[in-house]
Every structure is written in C-alpha cells, then in structure tokens.
Design a protein around this motif. Structure first.
Motif, PDB file in Angstrom:
ATOM      1  N   GLY A   1      18.014  16.807 -10.122  1.00  0.00           N
ATOM      2  CA  GLY A   1      17.309  15.552 -10.344  1.00  0.00           C
ATOM      3  C   GLY A   1      15.917  15.516  -9.752  1.00  0.00           C
ATOM      4  O   GLY A   1      15.216  14.516  -9.865  1.00  0.00           O
ATOM      5  N   TYR A   2      15.504  16.617  -9.119  1.00  0.00           N
ATOM      6  CA  TYR A   2      14.192  16.701  -8.476  1.00  0.00           C
ATOM      7  C   TYR A   2      13.362  17.774  -9.181  1.00  0.00           C
ATOM      8  O   TYR A   2      13.865  18.855  -9.482  1.00  0.00           O
ATOM      9  CB  TYR A   2      14.322  17.093  -7.008  1.00  0.00           C
ATOM     10  N   SER A   3      12.072  17.489  -9.414  1.00  0.00           N
ATOM     11  CA  SER A   3      11.191  18.509  -9.998  1.00  0.00           C
ATOM     12  C   SER A   3       9.756  18.288  -9.542  1.00  0.00           C
ATOM     13  O   SER A   3       9.324  17.138  -9.366  1.00  0.00           O
ATOM     14  CB  SER A   3      11.250  18.491 -11.529  1.00  0.00           C
ATOM     15  N   TRP A   4       9.018  19.382  -9.367  1.00  0.00           N
ATOM     16  CA  TRP A   4       7.607  19.279  -8.985  1.00  0.00           C
ATOM     17  C   TRP A   4       6.772  18.718 -10.127  1.00  0.00           C
ATOM     18  O   TRP A   4       5.734  18.096  -9.897  1.00  0.00           O
ATOM     19  CB  TRP A   4       7.072  20.636  -8.535  1.00  0.00           C
ATOM     20  N   GLU A   5       7.205  18.932 -11.361  1.00  0.00           N
ATOM     21  CA  GLU A   5       6.482  18.343 -12.499  1.00  0.00           C
ATOM     22  C   GLU A   5       6.465  16.820 -12.382  1.00  0.00           C
ATOM     23  O   GLU A   5       5.434  16.175 -12.555  1.00  0.00           O
ATOM     24  CB  GLU A   5       7.159  18.768 -13.805  1.00  0.00           C
ATOM     25  N   THR A   6       7.627  16.258 -12.018  1.00  0.00           N
ATOM     26  CA  THR A   6       7.716  14.808 -11.854  1.00  0.00           C
ATOM     27  C   THR A   6       6.919  14.337 -10.651  1.00  0.00           C
ATOM     28  O   THR A   6       6.182  13.344 -10.715  1.00  0.00           O
ATOM     29  CB  THR A   6       9.188  14.387 -11.694  1.00  0.00           C
ATOM     30  N   VAL A   7       7.052  15.056  -9.529  1.00  0.00           N
ATOM     31  CA  VAL A   7       6.315  14.696  -8.314  1.00  0.00           C
ATOM     32  C   VAL A   7       4.810  14.709  -8.584  1.00  0.00           C
ATOM     33  O   VAL A   7       4.094  13.757  -8.251  1.00  0.00           O
ATOM     34  CB  VAL A   7       6.650  15.656  -7.155  1.00  0.00           C
ATOM     35  N   ALA A   8       4.327  15.797  -9.185  1.00  0.00           N
ATOM     36  CA  ALA A   8       2.888  15.924  -9.448  1.00  0.00           C
ATOM     37  C   ALA A   8       2.396  14.828 -10.386  1.00  0.00           C
ATOM     38  O   ALA A   8       1.288  14.309 -10.211  1.00  0.00           O
ATOM     39  CB  ALA A   8       2.590  17.306 -10.033  1.00  0.00           C
ATOM     40  N   ALA A   9       3.205  14.465 -11.369  1.00  0.00           N
ATOM     41  CA  ALA A   9       2.813  13.410 -12.302  1.00  0.00           C
ATOM     42  C   ALA A   9       2.749  12.053 -11.593  1.00  0.00           C
ATOM     43  O   ALA A   9       1.835  11.256 -11.830  1.00  0.00           O
ATOM     44  CB  ALA A   9       3.796  13.354 -13.464  1.00  0.00           C
ATOM     45  N   GLN A  10       3.698  11.794 -10.720  1.00  0.00           N
ATOM     46  CA  GLN A  10       3.696  10.518  -9.982  1.00  0.00           C
ATOM     47  C   GLN A  10       2.504  10.432  -9.036  1.00  0.00           C
ATOM     48  O   GLN A  10       1.862   9.371  -8.925  1.00  0.00           O
ATOM     49  CB  GLN A  10       5.004  10.375  -9.204  1.00  0.00           C
ATOM     50  N   VAL A  11       2.199  11.550  -8.359  1.00  0.00           N
ATOM     51  CA  VAL A  11       1.035  11.568  -7.469  1.00  0.00           C
ATOM     52  C   VAL A  11      -0.241  11.356  -8.274  1.00  0.00           C
ATOM     53  O   VAL A  11      -1.113  10.567  -7.887  1.00  0.00           O
ATOM     54  CB  VAL A  11       0.967  12.888  -6.673  1.00  0.00           C
ATOM     55  N   ARG A  12      -0.352  12.047  -9.410  1.00  0.00           N
ATOM     56  CA  ARG A  12      -1.559  11.906 -10.229  1.00  0.00           C
ATOM     57  C   ARG A  12      -1.722  10.473 -10.726  1.00  0.00           C
ATOM     58  O   ARG A  12      -2.827   9.926 -10.742  1.00  0.00           O
ATOM     59  CB  ARG A  12      -1.516  12.855 -11.413  1.00  0.00           C
ATOM     60  N   ASP A  13      -0.630   9.844 -11.144  1.00  0.00           N
ATOM     61  CA  ASP A  13      -0.704   8.450 -11.601  1.00  0.00           C
ATOM     62  C   ASP A  13      -1.205   7.539 -10.497  1.00  0.00           C
ATOM     63  O   ASP A  13      -2.017   6.629 -10.743  1.00  0.00           O
ATOM     64  CB  ASP A  13       0.676   7.983 -12.074  1.00  0.00           C
ATOM     65  N   LEU A  14      -0.736   7.778  -9.275  1.00  0.00           N
ATOM     66  CA  LEU A  14      -1.193   6.951  -8.156  1.00  0.00           C
ATOM     67  C   LEU A  14      -2.681   7.201  -7.880  1.00  0.00           C
ATOM     68  O   LEU A  14      -3.445   6.238  -7.671  1.00  0.00           O
ATOM     69  CB  LEU A  14      -0.369   7.267  -6.900  1.00  0.00           C
TER      70      LEU A  14
ATOM     71  N   LYS B   1       0.823  -1.211   0.000  1.00  0.00           N
ATOM     72  CA  LYS B   1       0.000   0.000   0.000  1.00  0.00           C
ATOM     73  C   LYS B   1       0.860   1.266   0.000  1.00  0.00           C
ATOM     74  O   LYS B   1       0.376   2.361  -0.257  1.00  0.00           O
ATOM     75  CB  LYS B   1      -0.902  -0.005   1.239  1.00  0.00           C
ATOM     76  N   LEU B   2       2.155   1.106   0.260  1.00  0.00           N
ATOM     77  CA  LEU B   2       3.045   2.241   0.511  1.00  0.00           C
ATOM     78  C   LEU B   2       3.830   2.614  -0.745  1.00  0.00           C
ATOM     79  O   LEU B   2       4.418   1.753  -1.403  1.00  0.00           O
ATOM     80  CB  LEU B   2       4.003   1.875   1.647  1.00  0.00           C
ATOM     81  N   HIS B   3       3.870   3.917  -1.055  1.00  0.00           N
ATOM     82  CA  HIS B   3       4.565   4.433  -2.235  1.00  0.00           C
ATOM     83  C   HIS B   3       5.471   5.591  -1.810  1.00  0.00           C
ATOM     84  O   HIS B   3       5.020   6.500  -1.108  1.00  0.00           O
ATOM     85  CB  HIS B   3       3.571   4.914  -3.284  1.00  0.00           C
ATOM     86  N   VAL B   4       6.721   5.574  -2.239  1.00  0.00           N
ATOM     87  CA  VAL B   4       7.649   6.662  -1.924  1.00  0.00           C
ATOM     88  C   VAL B   4       7.668   7.642  -3.087  1.00  0.00           C
ATOM     89  O   VAL B   4       8.078   7.293  -4.199  1.00  0.00           O
ATOM     90  CB  VAL B   4       9.065   6.133  -1.647  1.00  0.00           C
ATOM     91  N   ILE B   5       7.189   8.843  -2.829  1.00  0.00           N
ATOM     92  CA  ILE B   5       7.227   9.934  -3.807  1.00  0.00           C
ATOM     93  C   ILE B   5       7.779  11.149  -3.075  1.00  0.00           C
ATOM     94  O   ILE B   5       7.168  11.632  -2.121  1.00  0.00           O
ATOM     95  CB  ILE B   5       5.840  10.243  -4.390  1.00  0.00           C
ATOM     96  N   GLY B   6       8.914  11.628  -3.491  1.00  0.00           N
ATOM     97  CA  GLY B   6       9.589  12.703  -2.777  1.00  0.00           C
ATOM     98  C   GLY B   6       9.015  14.072  -3.035  1.00  0.00           C
ATOM     99  O   GLY B   6       7.872  14.237  -3.478  1.00  0.00           O
ATOM    100  N   GLU B   7       9.819  15.082  -2.768  1.00  0.00           N
ATOM    101  CA  GLU B   7       9.448  16.470  -2.983  1.00  0.00           C
ATOM    102  C   GLU B   7      10.468  17.090  -3.935  1.00  0.00           C
ATOM    103  O   GLU B   7      11.254  16.372  -4.544  1.00  0.00           O
ATOM    104  CB  GLU B   7       9.369  17.202  -1.639  1.00  0.00           C
ATOM    105  N   ALA B   8      10.451  18.388  -4.072  1.00  0.00           N
ATOM    106  CA  ALA B   8      11.350  19.045  -5.022  1.00  0.00           C
ATOM    107  C   ALA B   8      11.569  20.492  -4.586  1.00  0.00           C
ATOM    108  O   ALA B   8      10.863  21.003  -3.717  1.00  0.00           O
ATOM    109  CB  ALA B   8      10.760  18.988  -6.436  1.00  0.00           C
ATOM    110  N   PRO B   9      12.545  21.170  -5.180  1.00  0.00           N
ATOM    111  CA  PRO B   9      12.828  22.551  -4.776  1.00  0.00           C
ATOM    112  C   PRO B   9      11.902  23.559  -5.422  1.00  0.00           C
ATOM    113  O   PRO B   9      11.162  23.255  -6.353  1.00  0.00           O
ATOM    114  CB  PRO B   9      14.263  22.758  -5.270  1.00  0.00           C
ATOM    115  N   LEU B  10      11.978  24.777  -4.914  1.00  0.00           N
ATOM    116  CA  LEU B  10      11.314  25.884  -5.571  1.00  0.00           C
ATOM    117  C   LEU B  10      11.814  26.014  -6.998  1.00  0.00           C
ATOM    118  O   LEU B  10      12.977  25.720  -7.285  1.00  0.00           O
ATOM    119  CB  LEU B  10      11.643  27.209  -4.851  1.00  0.00           C
ATOM    120  N   LEU B  11      10.947  26.459  -7.895  1.00  0.00           N
ATOM    121  CA  LEU B  11      11.397  26.757  -9.250  1.00  0.00           C
ATOM    122  C   LEU B  11      12.182  28.061  -9.199  1.00  0.00           C
ATOM    123  O   LEU B  11      11.633  29.119  -8.931  1.00  0.00           O
ATOM    124  CB  LEU B  11      10.186  26.892 -10.190  1.00  0.00           C
ATOM    125  N   MET B  12      13.480  27.976  -9.426  1.00  0.00           N
ATOM    126  CA  MET B  12      14.332  29.153  -9.312  1.00  0.00           C
ATOM    127  C   MET B  12      14.101  30.089 -10.498  1.00  0.00           C
ATOM    128  O   MET B  12      14.030  29.664 -11.645  1.00  0.00           O
ATOM    129  CB  MET B  12      15.801  28.735  -9.251  1.00  0.00           C
TER     130      MET B  12
END
Length: 360
Positions: free
Chosen positions: A339-352, A158-169
């Motif tokens: 290597g971290y981005s909110w675009e990737t995080v948001a896409a992974q969360v949406r897929d889940l 049931k557990l999924h690891v999805i990290g976070e990301a930095p501010l868009l500079m």
C-alpha cells in the motif's frame, strides 16, 4: 514549476534523510518541472538522477553560510518553492516559500540518549522558528505530526502527513524456505537504534539457534555509538554476528529478501524506513513499541518493549523457529507494504509544493 532543493545528503553514501530525498527526486527526474539540486562544490548527485528535470548546482559555504548562499541561489534560479527535506535551517534564510520536512524529533523526545551535540543544538535553536517561517510542513507519520504540534507548536492547517515507502524490489520476495535464516538489522549504528538490546537479546538465544540464524548488522557507524563489535565479543556471539557496514542498494535488497527475520528496536523513530523495506520483501519484522513503528507495522509484525531483553529474545525465537508464525507474518507484512509507493509519495509532495508555489 521551478523547485530548489537542498540535495547535499543524496551525494556519496546517503543515509535516511538522503535516501528519502533521493527516491523522491528519482520520481521527478523526467517530469516537466525544473528541479535545482544544491550541493557543496565537488559533490556529485547520483548518476541515476540524470533526467531532463534535474540540474545540479554547486553552492559554496559551510553551515549557516551555505544556507544563506543557497537562499540567494534560489532567487537567482527564480525558484518558486524551496523543498527543505534535509535541514530546518533553509526556512530561516529563504525568501522563497519553503516546505520543510520533519523526519523525527528524537533530540527533543529522547532526553537520556546521546545525540550529536551540534545537531542537537541546531535543531533545538531552529525548529520552532523554522516551522513558523515555513509555508507548509510535512510530517512523515501521524506520530511525528503529533510531536510536531506538541513540541514544534506547528499550526494544524500548515501541517501535512505524507509518509515514506519501501525500496523498489527487483525481484519477488523469496519463500521462507529459500532464505538463509539470518536475523537482519539495517540502520545507523548509534544509541537511538538500541543496538545494545538487540545484541543482548540475540545472546539469549541458544548456541544452536544462533548457528542457524546469524545476526547481520548493516549500516555505518553513527555518532556516539559504542564499540558494538567489542560488545558482541564480550557477549560470546562474535562468531555468529557480522557487521557489514554500508551496502549498495542491490546488496541491501538482497539482504532484505534473504533474511528470515528483521529486528528494529529503536528507542524512537519518525517513520521507520528500514522496517517498510523489510516488509516489502515479505520479511517478518520485530519492532519496538514506539508510536511511529506501531503505526507502521500495525498487526503485521511482533512489537516489544525495547528494554525487555528476555521478551525480545522470546519474540526473536518465535519468528526464527516457528515456520507457521513466520509465514503468517511474512504474508501480512507484504500485503501492508504494497500500500506504500514512492510514486505516490513524490506525487503528494509535488502537489503540496505546487499549492505553495501558486498561493497568493
């Protein structure tokens, strides 16, 4: 897909959890989903979230009654999934499949540190039942996932690891020679963040070093915090120590870019969002040796025992005074943060969320 979201903490001046959700919603705002952001009456979601996907919905009630009302609203809005990134209570009341985010388990791990009494009681009473009722659970780091399994008794499937990301500079990181020399901390001023050790270690620097490298603390006063400005006065560092409170995103980005070094000596973290933001600005970082922070930083920054004041002072001196070391740490931090981005995080969360919403 129709997604219901507890969005109360993105209103006003969002801190950690609110910032996490705000950045995910920002990536979803022009998508094809219908995202219902549930807030208290009178609250307003940030104007930058205006997009075809986002709809603000006011839900009346306080505490448990708000969660009950939000659960009913989700049914009324024909939501297919509830994204609970702000509270464990959502899953206890929702009949809509719920994805719960665990940011950290500080109240369970740090038994000798003051916590907000209400939050402490709610988390301890609801965590395991919430995780059991959740359709899926997100942990923001491998370290947090380990805690969720051991403390929350969450099944691994049931557990999924999805990290976070930095501010868009908004601009490229400044070269160290163009920075203002400051030592920066960003976070809520509360016991868990170990502000006292930072102040004491900074006081261990020589006067001329403190004059070159003022300590800037950014963040609002948290629950149970001491009079840190009074502590700075007693330590004799008040003339080179500034408490700037809550800053706007633009001001915060500027602070990260201009700092010579970023120090984050927290007793416990689930991920360490301010740290990855500093790294994205190419700012050398000094962090405590807690599992999530060492996971995040790896070999790109200095790591120290959060109770070793002399050791912290020595590490601060090295990063503040040694240009060669600071440049090396800056380059490595920036490379890792890319290597971290909110675009990737948001896409992974949406897929889940999609997999939960369409599950039989």
């Amino acid at each position: 897909m129709r997604i219901a979201v507890d969005a109360r903490e993105i209103c006003g001046r969002p801190a950690g959890k609110g910032q996490y959700l705000l950045r995910i919603l920002n990536e979803w705002r022009d998508g094809d989903d219908a995202v219902f952001c549930y807030v208290h009456p009178g609250q307003k979601i940030p104007s930058e979230l205006r997009g075809r996907a986002i709809e603000q919905v006011e839900v009346a009630g306080r505490s448990l009654f708000w969660h009950r009302a939000a659960a009913k609203q989700a049914l009324q809005d024909k939501a297919q999934v509830f994204f609970a990134s702000q509270s464990y209570l959502s899953a206890l009341f929702c009949s809509v499949p719920t994805v719960t985010v665990v940011h950290d388990l500080a109240v369970f791990v740090l038994k000798n540190v003051k916590h907000n009494a209400k939050a402490n009681a709610v988390e301890k009473a609801s965590l395991r039942r919430s995780l059991k009722r959740s359709a899926a659970v997100i942990a923001v780091s491998q370290a947090t996932a380990k805690d969720v399994q051991e403390i929350g008794k969450c099944p691994p499937d049931k557990l999924h690891v999805i990290g976070e990301a930095p501010l868009l500079m908004d601009a490229r990181p400044l070269p160290l020679s163009a920075r203002d020399g400051s030592l920066l901390f960003v976070g809520t001023l509360e016991p868990r963040k170990n502000i006292l050790s930072l102040l004491k270690a900074y006081a261990g620097l020589r006067e001329e070093e403190r004059q070159k490298h003022p300590l800037i603390l950014v963040g609002k006063q948290g629950w149970g915090g001491e009079d840190y400005e009074g502590v700075a006065e007693k330590l004799g560092i008040s003339t080179t120590c500034r408490f700037e409170g809550y800053l706007s995103t633009e001001e915060l980005v500027s602070r990260f870019q201009k700092a010579r070094c970023f120090a984050y000596l927290s007793h416990y973290e689930g991920f360490g969002l301010p740290v990855i933001e500093a790294m994205a600005a190419g700012t050398p970082v000094l962090v405590s040796n807690t599992p999530a922070l060492t996971e995040l930083v790896a070999d790109t920054g200095r790591v120290c025992d959060p109770q070793d004041i002399d050791g912290i002072t020595a590490s601060l001196r090295a990063l503040l005074e040694d240009d060669t070391l600071a440049q090396k740490m800056s380059d490595k931090a920036l490379k890792r943060a890319q290597g971290y981005s909110w675009e990737t995080v948001a896409a992974q969360v949406r897929d889940l969320l999609s997999s939960v919403a369409t599950a039989p």
